[in-house]
Design an enzyme around this catalytic site. Structure first.
Site, PDB file in Angstrom:
ATOM      1  N   ASP A  31       0.846  -1.192   0.000  1.00  0.00           N
ATOM      2  CA  ASP A  31       0.000   0.000   0.000  1.00  0.00           C
ATOM      3  C   ASP A  31       0.882   1.242   0.000  1.00  0.00           C
ATOM      4  OD1 ASP A  31      -3.305   0.159   1.060  1.00  0.00           O
ATOM      5  OD2 ASP A  31      -2.138   1.998   0.701  1.00  0.00           O
ATOM      6  N   ALA A  81      -5.658  -1.858  -5.488  1.00  0.00           N
ATOM      7  CA  ALA A  81      -5.048  -0.527  -5.454  1.00  0.00           C
ATOM      8  C   ALA A  81      -5.618   0.353  -6.552  1.00  0.00           C
ATOM      9  CB  ALA A  81      -3.527  -0.646  -5.610  1.00  0.00           C
ATOM     10  N   LYS A  84     -11.120   5.692  -6.143  1.00  0.00           N
ATOM     11  CA  LYS A  84     -12.486   5.226  -6.417  1.00  0.00           C
ATOM     12  C   LYS A  84     -13.565   6.291  -6.239  1.00  0.00           C
ATOM     13  CE  LYS A  84     -13.780   3.912  -1.824  1.00  0.00           C
ATOM     14  NZ  LYS A  84     -14.774   3.131  -1.123  1.00  0.00           N
ATOM     15  N   SER A 124     -16.011  -2.860 -10.950  1.00  0.00           N
ATOM     16  CA  SER A 124     -17.141  -2.128 -10.361  1.00  0.00           C
ATOM     17  C   SER A 124     -18.352  -2.208 -11.269  1.00  0.00           C
ATOM     18  CB  SER A 124     -16.738  -0.662 -10.159  1.00  0.00           C
ATOM     19  OG  SER A 124     -17.881   0.133  -9.908  1.00  0.00           O
ATOM     20  N   TYR A 149     -13.483   7.345 -13.441  1.00  0.00           N
ATOM     21  CA  TYR A 149     -13.309   6.198 -12.539  1.00  0.00           C
ATOM     22  C   TYR A 149     -13.892   4.939 -13.200  1.00  0.00           C
ATOM     23  CZ  TYR A 149     -14.599   2.745  -9.122  1.00  0.00           C
ATOM     24  OH  TYR A 149     -14.797   1.549  -8.484  1.00  0.00           O
ATOM     25  N   LYS A 153     -11.998   1.428 -14.914  1.00  0.00           N
ATOM     26  CA  LYS A 153     -12.305   0.022 -14.606  1.00  0.00           C
ATOM     27  C   LYS A 153     -12.669  -0.719 -15.891  1.00  0.00           C
ATOM     28  CE  LYS A 153     -11.585   0.063 -10.210  1.00  0.00           C
ATOM     29  NZ  LYS A 153     -10.472  -0.737  -9.638  1.00  0.00           N
ATOM     30  N   LEU A 200     -22.925   7.497   0.071  1.00  0.00           N
ATOM     31  CA  LEU A 200     -24.091   7.681   0.931  1.00  0.00           C
ATOM     32  C   LEU A 200     -23.890   7.198   2.363  1.00  0.00           C
ATOM     33  CD1 LEU A 200     -27.096   8.471   1.179  1.00  0.00           C
ATOM     34  CD2 LEU A 200     -27.657   6.109   0.569  1.00  0.00           C
ATOM     35  N   PHE A 218     -29.867  13.442  -3.228  1.00  0.00           N
ATOM     36  CA  PHE A 218     -29.685  13.966  -4.590  1.00  0.00           C
ATOM     37  C   PHE A 218     -30.832  13.530  -5.509  1.00  0.00           C
ATOM     38  CE2 PHE A 218     -25.972  15.697  -3.142  1.00  0.00           C
ATOM     39  CZ  PHE A 218     -24.889  14.842  -2.972  1.00  0.00           C
TER      40      PHE A 218
HETATM   41  C1  WQD Z   1     -25.626   5.979  -3.676  1.00  0.00           C
HETATM   42  C2  WQD Z   1     -26.971   6.675  -3.776  1.00  0.00           C
HETATM   43  C3  WQD Z   1     -26.846   8.875  -4.741  1.00  0.00           C
HETATM   44  C4  WQD Z   1     -24.538  10.602  -1.409  1.00  0.00           C
HETATM   45  C5  WQD Z   1     -20.332   4.934  -6.482  1.00  0.00           C
HETATM   46  C6  WQD Z   1     -19.450   4.360  -7.553  1.00  0.00           C
HETATM   47  C7  WQD Z   1     -19.296   2.888  -7.325  1.00  0.00           C
HETATM   48  C8  WQD Z   1     -18.773   2.654  -5.935  1.00  0.00           C
HETATM   49  C9  WQD Z   1     -19.740   3.228  -4.922  1.00  0.00           C
HETATM   50  C10 WQD Z   1     -16.379   2.500  -5.809  1.00  0.00           C
HETATM   51  C11 WQD Z   1     -27.162   7.426  -5.091  1.00  0.00           C
HETATM   52  C12 WQD Z   1     -27.302   8.936  -3.286  1.00  0.00           C
HETATM   53  C13 WQD Z   1     -25.227   9.718  -2.222  1.00  0.00           C
HETATM   54  C14 WQD Z   1     -25.222  11.696  -0.831  1.00  0.00           C
HETATM   55  C15 WQD Z   1     -27.255  10.978  -1.911  1.00  0.00           C
HETATM   56  N1  WQD Z   1     -17.491   3.241  -5.783  1.00  0.00           N
HETATM   57  N2  WQD Z   1     -26.550   9.906  -2.459  1.00  0.00           N
HETATM   58  N3  WQD Z   1     -26.558  11.850  -1.110  1.00  0.00           N
HETATM   59  O1  WQD Z   1     -22.824   6.640  -6.831  1.00  0.00           O
HETATM   60  O2  WQD Z   1     -24.098   4.436  -6.451  1.00  0.00           O
HETATM   61  O3  WQD Z   1     -21.635   4.396  -6.611  1.00  0.00           O
HETATM   62  O4  WQD Z   1     -19.822   4.636  -5.205  1.00  0.00           O
HETATM   63  O5  WQD Z   1     -16.261   1.324  -5.798  1.00  0.00           O
HETATM   64  O6  WQD Z   1     -18.378   2.368  -8.268  1.00  0.00           O
HETATM   65  O7  WQD Z   1     -20.063   4.560  -8.808  1.00  0.00           O
HETATM   66  O8  WQD Z   1     -22.687   5.402  -4.622  1.00  0.00           O
HETATM   67  O9  WQD Z   1     -22.959   6.049  -2.276  1.00  0.00           O
HETATM   68  O10 WQD Z   1     -22.281   7.848  -3.973  1.00  0.00           O
HETATM   69  O11 WQD Z   1     -24.618   6.946  -3.997  1.00  0.00           O
HETATM   70  O12 WQD Z   1     -28.470  11.134  -2.130  1.00  0.00           O
HETATM   71  O13 WQD Z   1     -24.648  12.553  -0.079  1.00  0.00           O
HETATM   72  O14 WQD Z   1     -27.052   7.659  -2.754  1.00  0.00           O
HETATM   73  O15 WQD Z   1     -27.567   9.796  -5.551  1.00  0.00           O
HETATM   74  O16 WQD Z   1     -28.531   7.321  -5.462  1.00  0.00           O
HETATM   75  P1  WQD Z   1     -22.904   5.285  -6.201  1.00  0.00           P
HETATM   76  P2  WQD Z   1     -23.074   6.612  -3.665  1.00  0.00           P
END
Ligand code: WQD
Length: 333
Positions: A31, A81, A84, A124, A149, A153, A200, A218
Protein backbone atom coordinates in the site's frame (compact mmCIF):
# COMPACT_ATOMS: atom_id res chain seq x y z
CA UNK A 1 3.02 -19.69 -1.32
CA UNK A 2 1.68 -16.17 -0.62
CA UNK A 3 -1.17 -14.01 -1.89
CA UNK A 4 -0.19 -10.43 -2.77
CA UNK A 5 -2.90 -7.93 -1.78
CA UNK A 6 -2.31 -4.56 -3.45
CA UNK A 7 -4.12 -1.74 -1.63
CA UNK A 8 -4.18 -4.05 1.39
CA UNK A 9 -4.58 -1.19 3.89
CA UNK A 10 -7.62 0.18 2.07
CA UNK A 11 -11.31 -0.29 2.85
CA UNK A 12 -12.00 -3.48 0.89
CA UNK A 13 -8.35 -4.60 0.89
CA UNK A 14 -8.14 -4.62 4.69
CA UNK A 15 -11.44 -6.50 5.11
CA UNK A 16 -10.36 -9.06 2.50
CA UNK A 17 -6.97 -9.45 4.24
CA UNK A 18 -8.81 -10.23 7.50
CA UNK A 19 -10.95 -12.90 5.86
CA UNK A 20 -7.99 -14.50 4.03
CA UNK A 21 -5.87 -14.55 7.21
CA UNK A 22 -8.80 -16.21 9.02
CA UNK A 23 -8.71 -18.88 6.28
CA UNK A 24 -5.02 -19.48 7.01
CA UNK A 25 -3.69 -17.77 3.90
CA UNK A 26 -0.13 -16.37 3.87
CA UNK A 27 -0.35 -12.71 2.81
CA UNK A 28 1.92 -9.98 1.48
CA UNK A 29 0.31 -6.53 1.56
CA UNK A 30 1.32 -3.52 -0.55
CA UNK A 31 0.00 0.00 0.00
CA UNK A 32 1.15 3.60 -0.58
CA UNK A 33 -1.26 5.06 2.02
CA UNK A 34 -2.68 7.50 -0.56
CA UNK A 35 -6.18 6.64 0.64
CA UNK A 36 -5.52 4.57 3.78
CA UNK A 37 -3.63 4.73 7.07
CA UNK A 38 -0.69 2.67 8.48
CA UNK A 39 -2.62 1.92 11.68
CA UNK A 40 -5.01 -0.25 9.68
CA UNK A 41 -2.19 -2.82 9.48
CA UNK A 42 -2.10 -3.10 13.28
CA UNK A 43 -5.90 -3.40 13.36
CA UNK A 44 -5.75 -6.33 10.91
CA UNK A 45 -3.26 -8.06 13.22
CA UNK A 46 -5.40 -7.23 16.27
CA UNK A 47 -8.52 -8.71 14.68
CA UNK A 48 -6.88 -11.88 13.37
CA UNK A 49 -3.92 -12.44 15.70
CA UNK A 50 -2.01 -13.25 12.51
CA UNK A 51 1.16 -11.80 10.98
CA UNK A 52 1.77 -10.84 7.35
CA UNK A 53 4.50 -9.13 5.36
CA UNK A 54 3.99 -5.50 4.32
CA UNK A 55 5.64 -3.32 1.70
CA UNK A 56 5.04 0.43 1.42
CA UNK A 57 5.19 1.62 -2.15
CA UNK A 58 3.37 2.53 -5.35
CA UNK A 59 2.56 -0.05 -8.02
CA UNK A 60 3.58 2.43 -10.72
CA UNK A 61 7.16 1.77 -9.56
CA UNK A 62 8.14 -1.60 -11.06
CA UNK A 63 11.12 -1.91 -8.68
CA UNK A 64 8.71 -2.20 -5.72
CA UNK A 65 6.79 -5.02 -7.38
CA UNK A 66 10.01 -6.71 -8.56
CA UNK A 67 11.29 -6.66 -4.96
CA UNK A 68 8.06 -8.23 -3.69
CA UNK A 69 8.05 -11.00 -6.30
CA UNK A 70 11.77 -11.66 -5.73
CA UNK A 71 11.54 -11.80 -1.94
CA UNK A 72 8.29 -13.80 -1.77
CA UNK A 73 6.82 -16.86 -3.48
CA UNK A 74 3.65 -15.24 -4.84
CA UNK A 75 0.88 -17.65 -5.92
CA UNK A 76 -1.72 -15.04 -6.89
CA UNK A 77 -2.50 -11.32 -6.74
CA UNK A 78 -5.68 -9.60 -5.56
CA UNK A 79 -5.49 -6.06 -6.96
CA UNK A 80 -7.44 -3.45 -4.99
CA UNK A 81 -5.05 -0.53 -5.45
CA UNK A 82 -7.05 2.22 -7.17
CA UNK A 83 -8.70 5.59 -6.60
CA UNK A 84 -12.49 5.23 -6.42
CA UNK A 85 -14.20 8.60 -6.02
CA UNK A 86 -16.46 9.22 -9.00
CA UNK A 87 -16.68 12.99 -8.58
CA UNK A 88 -12.94 13.36 -7.98
CA UNK A 89 -12.23 11.34 -11.11
CA UNK A 90 -14.07 13.94 -13.20
CA UNK A 91 -11.78 16.64 -11.78
CA UNK A 92 -8.56 14.58 -12.03
CA UNK A 93 -8.81 12.22 -15.02
CA UNK A 94 -5.06 11.91 -15.66
CA UNK A 95 -4.33 10.96 -12.03
CA UNK A 96 -7.13 8.38 -12.20
CA UNK A 97 -5.90 6.81 -15.45
CA UNK A 98 -2.32 6.68 -14.17
CA UNK A 99 -3.33 5.19 -10.82
CA UNK A 100 -6.09 2.88 -12.03
CA UNK A 101 -4.80 1.78 -15.44
CA UNK A 102 -1.04 2.36 -15.80
CA UNK A 103 -0.34 0.67 -12.46
CA UNK A 104 -2.23 -2.44 -13.59
CA UNK A 105 -0.09 -2.60 -16.75
CA UNK A 106 3.05 -2.47 -14.56
CA UNK A 107 1.59 -5.16 -12.31
CA UNK A 108 0.70 -7.47 -15.22
CA UNK A 109 4.13 -7.01 -16.79
CA UNK A 110 5.86 -7.87 -13.51
CA UNK A 111 3.59 -10.86 -12.91
CA UNK A 112 4.41 -12.17 -16.38
CA UNK A 113 8.17 -11.77 -15.79
CA UNK A 114 7.87 -13.80 -12.58
CA UNK A 115 5.59 -16.44 -14.07
CA UNK A 116 2.61 -15.51 -11.87
CA UNK A 117 -0.64 -15.57 -13.89
CA UNK A 118 -3.39 -15.77 -11.26
CA UNK A 119 -5.22 -12.48 -10.63
CA UNK A 120 -8.40 -11.34 -8.89
CA UNK A 121 -9.23 -7.84 -10.15
CA UNK A 122 -11.36 -5.31 -8.28
CA UNK A 123 -13.83 -3.93 -10.82
CA UNK A 124 -17.14 -2.13 -10.36
CA UNK A 125 -20.77 -2.16 -11.44
CA UNK A 126 -19.98 1.27 -12.82
CA UNK A 127 -18.73 -0.46 -15.98
CA UNK A 128 -22.40 -1.05 -16.87
CA UNK A 129 -22.95 2.72 -17.19
CA UNK A 130 -26.72 3.36 -17.14
CA UNK A 131 -27.78 -0.30 -17.39
CA UNK A 132 -30.09 -1.27 -20.24
CA UNK A 133 -32.13 -3.38 -17.79
CA UNK A 134 -32.17 -4.52 -14.16
CA UNK A 135 -31.37 -6.79 -12.45
CA UNK A 136 -27.93 -6.62 -14.06
CA UNK A 137 -26.27 -9.86 -15.20
CA UNK A 138 -22.65 -10.27 -16.30
CA UNK A 139 -23.93 -10.38 -19.89
CA UNK A 140 -25.48 -6.90 -19.56
CA UNK A 141 -23.80 -4.49 -21.96
CA UNK A 142 -20.78 -2.65 -20.50
CA UNK A 143 -19.20 0.63 -21.56
CA UNK A 144 -21.04 3.92 -21.83
CA UNK A 145 -19.34 4.79 -18.52
CA UNK A 146 -20.09 8.33 -17.33
CA UNK A 147 -16.90 9.20 -15.43
CA UNK A 148 -13.13 8.50 -15.58
CA UNK A 149 -13.31 6.20 -12.54
CA UNK A 150 -15.82 3.91 -14.26
CA UNK A 151 -13.99 4.21 -17.57
CA UNK A 152 -10.70 3.22 -15.90
CA UNK A 153 -12.30 0.02 -14.61
CA UNK A 154 -13.81 -0.64 -18.04
CA UNK A 155 -10.39 -0.11 -19.67
CA UNK A 156 -8.67 -2.59 -17.34
CA UNK A 157 -11.37 -5.18 -18.05
CA UNK A 158 -10.57 -4.78 -21.78
CA UNK A 159 -6.84 -5.09 -21.06
CA UNK A 160 -7.41 -8.31 -19.11
CA UNK A 161 -9.57 -9.77 -21.90
CA UNK A 162 -6.84 -8.95 -24.47
CA UNK A 163 -4.18 -10.45 -22.19
CA UNK A 164 -6.13 -13.68 -21.72
CA UNK A 165 -6.77 -13.87 -25.49
CA UNK A 166 -3.01 -13.54 -26.10
CA UNK A 167 -2.10 -16.15 -23.46
CA UNK A 168 -4.84 -18.49 -22.18
CA UNK A 169 -2.54 -19.65 -19.38
CA UNK A 170 -3.71 -16.58 -17.45
CA UNK A 171 -6.12 -17.29 -14.64
CA UNK A 172 -8.27 -14.22 -13.98
CA UNK A 173 -11.40 -13.35 -11.99
CA UNK A 174 -12.92 -9.90 -12.57
CA UNK A 175 -15.22 -8.97 -9.67
CA UNK A 176 -17.78 -6.21 -10.31
CA UNK A 177 -18.73 -4.75 -6.95
CA UNK A 178 -22.07 -3.07 -6.47
CA UNK A 179 -22.17 -0.70 -3.48
CA UNK A 180 -19.81 -1.83 -0.70
CA UNK A 181 -20.88 -0.57 2.75
CA UNK A 182 -20.48 -1.46 6.41
CA UNK A 183 -17.48 -2.46 8.48
CA UNK A 184 -15.96 -5.36 10.39
CA UNK A 185 -18.07 -6.18 13.49
CA UNK A 186 -15.12 -5.24 15.74
CA UNK A 187 -15.43 -1.61 14.66
CA UNK A 188 -11.63 -1.57 14.27
CA UNK A 189 -11.61 -1.24 10.46
CA UNK A 190 -14.09 0.40 8.12
CA UNK A 191 -14.59 3.01 5.43
CA UNK A 192 -12.61 6.13 6.26
CA UNK A 193 -12.99 8.53 3.33
CA UNK A 194 -10.72 11.57 3.52
CA UNK A 195 -12.67 14.85 3.85
CA UNK A 196 -16.40 15.00 3.11
CA UNK A 197 -17.65 11.52 2.08
CA UNK A 198 -18.91 11.23 -1.49
CA UNK A 199 -20.73 7.95 -0.78
CA UNK A 200 -24.09 7.68 0.93
CA UNK A 201 -23.43 5.39 3.91
CA UNK A 202 -20.39 7.18 5.39
CA UNK A 203 -22.20 10.47 4.88
CA UNK A 204 -25.27 9.20 6.76
CA UNK A 205 -23.04 7.94 9.58
CA UNK A 206 -21.39 11.35 9.99
CA UNK A 207 -24.77 13.13 9.99
CA UNK A 208 -25.98 10.71 12.68
CA UNK A 209 -22.81 11.46 14.65
CA UNK A 210 -23.44 15.20 14.31
CA UNK A 211 -20.20 15.87 12.46
CA UNK A 212 -22.20 16.82 9.37
CA UNK A 213 -25.39 18.88 9.60
CA UNK A 214 -27.80 17.00 7.33
CA UNK A 215 -27.90 14.63 4.38
CA UNK A 216 -28.66 16.07 0.94
CA UNK A 217 -30.69 13.51 -0.97
CA UNK A 218 -29.69 13.97 -4.59
CA UNK A 219 -33.05 13.99 -6.29
CA UNK A 220 -36.45 12.51 -5.45
CA UNK A 221 -37.85 12.60 -8.97
CA UNK A 222 -36.36 9.38 -10.32
CA UNK A 223 -38.64 6.66 -11.68
CA UNK A 224 -38.44 4.61 -8.46
CA UNK A 225 -40.91 3.70 -5.69
CA UNK A 226 -40.16 6.87 -3.71
CA UNK A 227 -38.32 8.93 -6.32
CA UNK A 228 -34.86 8.48 -4.77
CA UNK A 229 -31.97 6.49 -6.29
CA UNK A 230 -31.93 2.70 -5.86
CA UNK A 231 -28.68 0.76 -5.36
CA UNK A 232 -27.53 -2.77 -4.42
CA UNK A 233 -25.67 -2.33 -1.11
CA UNK A 234 -23.44 -5.25 -0.11
CA UNK A 235 -21.73 -5.66 3.27
CA UNK A 236 -17.96 -5.28 2.89
CA UNK A 237 -17.37 -8.52 4.85
CA UNK A 238 -19.59 -10.41 2.39
CA UNK A 239 -17.60 -8.78 -0.40
CA UNK A 240 -14.34 -9.88 1.25
CA UNK A 241 -15.58 -13.47 1.48
CA UNK A 242 -16.46 -13.26 -2.23
CA UNK A 243 -12.77 -12.67 -2.96
CA UNK A 244 -11.79 -15.82 -1.08
CA UNK A 245 -14.41 -17.77 -3.05
CA UNK A 246 -13.03 -16.35 -6.32
CA UNK A 247 -9.48 -17.36 -5.31
CA UNK A 248 -10.69 -20.89 -4.56
CA UNK A 249 -12.28 -21.09 -8.01
CA UNK A 250 -9.07 -19.95 -9.71
CA UNK A 251 -7.12 -22.55 -7.74
CA UNK A 252 -9.48 -25.23 -9.02
CA UNK A 253 -9.56 -24.08 -12.66
CA UNK A 254 -5.85 -23.18 -13.13
CA UNK A 255 -6.72 -21.00 -16.13
CA UNK A 256 -9.55 -18.94 -17.62
CA UNK A 257 -11.12 -15.51 -17.45
CA UNK A 258 -14.27 -15.21 -15.32
CA UNK A 259 -16.47 -12.19 -14.57
CA UNK A 260 -18.78 -12.00 -11.54
CA UNK A 261 -21.21 -9.48 -10.11
CA UNK A 262 -20.82 -9.24 -6.35
CA UNK A 263 -24.10 -7.87 -5.03
CA UNK A 264 -27.12 -9.00 -3.02
CA UNK A 265 -29.68 -8.80 -5.84
CA UNK A 266 -31.80 -6.42 -3.72
CA UNK A 267 -32.11 -2.69 -4.44
CA UNK A 268 -32.74 -0.12 -1.70
CA UNK A 269 -33.59 3.56 -2.20
CA UNK A 270 -31.84 6.43 -0.44
CA UNK A 271 -34.90 6.92 1.78
CA UNK A 272 -34.85 3.17 2.59
CA UNK A 273 -31.22 3.60 3.72
CA UNK A 274 -32.01 6.61 5.91
CA UNK A 275 -34.91 4.81 7.60
CA UNK A 276 -32.92 1.57 8.01
CA UNK A 277 -29.99 3.43 9.58
CA UNK A 278 -32.28 5.31 12.01
CA UNK A 279 -34.15 2.13 13.00
CA UNK A 280 -31.04 -0.05 13.39
CA UNK A 281 -29.17 2.48 15.51
CA UNK A 282 -31.96 4.48 17.19
CA UNK A 283 -30.54 7.74 15.83
CA UNK A 284 -31.92 10.53 13.68
CA UNK A 285 -30.60 11.38 10.24
CA UNK A 286 -31.90 14.81 9.22
CA UNK A 287 -32.04 15.32 5.45
CA UNK A 288 -33.21 17.65 2.73
CA UNK A 289 -34.07 17.00 -0.89
CA UNK A 290 -31.41 18.48 -3.19
CA UNK A 291 -31.00 18.53 -6.99
CA UNK A 292 -29.86 15.38 -8.76
CA UNK A 293 -26.06 14.71 -8.78
CA UNK A 294 -24.53 14.80 -12.28
CA UNK A 295 -23.74 11.30 -13.58
CA UNK A 296 -26.08 9.50 -11.19
CA UNK A 297 -28.36 6.78 -12.55
CA UNK A 298 -31.80 5.92 -11.20
CA UNK A 299 -31.56 2.20 -10.50
CA UNK A 300 -28.70 -0.29 -10.25
CA UNK A 301 -28.86 -3.75 -8.67
CA UNK A 302 -27.35 -7.13 -9.46
CA UNK A 303 -28.54 -10.52 -10.58
CA UNK A 304 -26.15 -12.49 -8.30
CA UNK A 305 -26.96 -15.91 -9.80
CA UNK A 306 -23.64 -16.53 -11.55
CA UNK A 307 -21.52 -15.98 -8.40
CA UNK A 308 -23.89 -18.26 -6.48
CA UNK A 309 -23.67 -21.03 -9.07
CA UNK A 310 -19.95 -20.81 -9.90
CA UNK A 311 -18.39 -19.48 -6.69
CA UNK A 312 -20.89 -20.80 -4.18
CA UNK A 313 -21.07 -17.14 -3.06
CA UNK A 314 -24.18 -15.60 -1.50
CA UNK A 315 -24.17 -12.33 0.46
CA UNK A 316 -25.69 -13.12 3.87
CA UNK A 317 -25.46 -9.87 5.88
CA UNK A 318 -28.65 -7.83 6.08
CA UNK A 319 -29.30 -4.13 5.59
CA UNK A 320 -29.59 -3.88 9.38
CA UNK A 321 -26.13 -5.49 9.72
CA UNK A 322 -24.73 -2.96 7.23
CA UNK A 323 -26.24 -0.01 9.12
CA UNK A 324 -25.29 -1.32 12.56
CA UNK A 325 -21.68 -2.06 11.59
CA UNK A 326 -21.28 1.31 9.82
CA UNK A 327 -22.51 3.10 12.94
CA UNK A 328 -20.31 0.98 15.22
CA UNK A 329 -17.25 1.95 13.19
CA UNK A 330 -18.26 5.61 13.10
CA UNK A 331 -18.54 5.62 16.91
CA UNK A 332 -15.12 3.97 17.21
CA UNK A 333 -13.26 6.19 14.78
C1 WQD B 1 -25.63 5.98 -3.68
C2 WQD B 1 -26.97 6.68 -3.78
C3 WQD B 1 -26.85 8.88 -4.74
C4 WQD B 1 -24.54 10.60 -1.41
C5 WQD B 1 -20.33 4.93 -6.48
C6 WQD B 1 -19.45 4.36 -7.55
C7 WQD B 1 -19.30 2.89 -7.33
C8 WQD B 1 -18.77 2.65 -5.93
C9 WQD B 1 -19.74 3.23 -4.92
C10 WQD B 1 -16.38 2.50 -5.81
C11 WQD B 1 -27.16 7.43 -5.09
C12 WQD B 1 -27.30 8.94 -3.29
C13 WQD B 1 -25.23 9.72 -2.22
C14 WQD B 1 -25.22 11.70 -0.83
C15 WQD B 1 -27.25 10.98 -1.91
N1 WQD B 1 -17.49 3.24 -5.78
N2 WQD B 1 -26.55 9.91 -2.46
N3 WQD B 1 -26.56 11.85 -1.11
O1 WQD B 1 -22.82 6.64 -6.83
O2 WQD B 1 -24.10 4.44 -6.45
O3 WQD B 1 -21.64 4.40 -6.61
O4 WQD B 1 -19.82 4.64 -5.21
O5 WQD B 1 -16.26 1.32 -5.80
O6 WQD B 1 -18.38 2.37 -8.27
O7 WQD B 1 -20.06 4.56 -8.81
O8 WQD B 1 -22.69 5.40 -4.62
O9 WQD B 1 -22.96 6.05 -2.28
O10 WQD B 1 -22.28 7.85 -3.97
O11 WQD B 1 -24.62 6.95 -4.00
O12 WQD B 1 -28.47 11.13 -2.13
O13 WQD B 1 -24.65 12.55 -0.08
O14 WQD B 1 -27.05 7.66 -2.75
O15 WQD B 1 -27.57 9.80 -5.55
O16 WQD B 1 -28.53 7.32 -5.46
P1 WQD B 1 -22.90 5.28 -6.20
P2 WQD B 1 -23.07 6.61 -3.66
Amino acid sequence: MSILITGGAGYIGSHTSVELLKQGEDLVLLDNFSNSKPEVLDKIKEITGKEFRFYEGDMIDETVLHKIFTENHIEAVIDFAAYKAVGESVQKPVEYYINNVSTVLVLLNTMKKHGVKTLVFSSSATVYGDPEKVPITEETKTGGTTNPYGTSKYMVEQILKDLYHSDPEWNIAILRYFNPVGAHESGLIGEEPKGIPANLMPYIARVAAGSLKELSIFGNDYDTKDGTGVRDYIHVVDLAIGHFKALEKLRKDHQGLHIYNLGTGVGYSVLDMVKAFENANHVKVPYKIAPRRAGDIAVCYADPTKAKEELDFVATRSLEDMCRDSWNYQKNS
